[in-house]
Design an enzyme around this catalytic site. Structure first.
Site, PDB file in Angstrom:
ATOM      1  N   LYS A 198      95.042  25.008 -24.510  1.00 34.34           N
ATOM      2  CA  LYS A 198      96.451  25.231 -24.857  1.00 34.34           C
ATOM      3  C   LYS A 198      96.995  26.454 -24.116  1.00 34.34           C
ATOM      4  CE  LYS A 198      97.860  27.806 -28.102  1.00 34.34           C
ATOM      5  NZ  LYS A 198      98.039  28.512 -29.372  1.00 34.34           N
ATOM      6  N   ASP A 224     100.146  22.927 -29.367  1.00 35.18           N
ATOM      7  CA  ASP A 224      99.975  23.885 -30.454  1.00 35.18           C
ATOM      8  C   ASP A 224     100.272  23.154 -31.763  1.00 35.18           C
ATOM      9  OD1 ASP A 224     102.707  23.656 -30.684  1.00 35.18           O
ATOM     10  OD2 ASP A 224     103.053  25.812 -30.877  1.00 35.18           O
TER      11      ASP A 224
END
Ligand code: SF4
Length: 211
Positions: free
Chosen positions: A121, A140
């Site tokens: 991420k 996320d």
């Protein structure tokens, strides 16, 4: 309408609402964004921005962070929560940047994910937003929730959700799409009570608890 038709409509609507979707973390170079994203775990962007304003006023690069006494770094990071772990991750990351990359942030996902405290991420977010390189879609908590509610994926893990989204969207849209879903998740499709009545994506959203 099949998934691909819905995706097109969702993307069109998102583009109207968030044409230039960008992160709400404040940064002026790739290094600052990398530090900010590491600090953003379990913390609001506002608090991260407060901490990084102080941090970057004292530290221009990884060498400066390593030169700070560890307790000083912890004190600066304290408002972001889990500050001891974050200070450790930040120091570990800075050490690698200095030792392996001459103090610069590497520009590939493969290299970034090898840095302490950096997962897919964070790597995708830094590459997309600081370098304009689209190697992944940052998933996320907001991207995960909104993509699931919109029926864009039925996967449960960030890695699988990312793979599903990467199949649905052209590469050029990856960073923008992630940023747009983050904004939509914060402003409209909130975790506890999504504002479905005020949501422009509602006509194509299959979320069963939609009001
Ligand atoms: S309609 Fe509701 S559940 Fe669907 S994206 Fe909008 S806010 Fe989220």
């Amino acid at each position: 309408m099949g998934v691909s038709g819905s995706v097109e409509k969702v993307v069109e609507a998102l583009r109207r609402i968030y044409p230039e979707a960008s992160l709400e973390l404040v940064f002026h170079n790739p290094f600052q964004l990398l530090m900010a994203v590491i600090l953003s775990a379990q913390c609001t962007d506002e608090r991260v921005n407060q901490a990084t304003r102080l941090l970057f006023s004292r530290c221009a690069g990884p060498q400066d962070i390593l030169a700070l006494p560890p307790e000083k770094l912890e004190e600066i990071l304290r408002p972001t929560g889990f500050f001891r772990n974050k200070a450790k991750a930040i120091r570990g990351c800075c050490r690698e940047l200095v030792e392996r990359y001459g103090g610069r942030v590497p520009q590939s996902l493969e290299e970034l994910v090898r840095l302490p405290g950096v997962g897919r991420k964070t790597a995708a977010m830094v590459l997309g937003n600081a370098f304009g390189i689209q190697e992944g879609i940052a998933v996320d908590t907001h991207v995960q929730r909104v993509a699931q509610r919109l029926g864009l994926t039925s996967a449960k893990t960030p890695e699988k959700i990312e793979t599903d989204l990467m199949r649905l969207l052209p590469k050029d849209d990856w960073t923008w799409f992630s940023n747009a879903l983050i904004l939509h998740g914060r402003r409209v499709c909130k975790a506890r009570k999504p504002s479905c009545g005020a949501c422009a994506l509602s006509p194509w959203c299959p979320y069963p608890e939609k009001e």
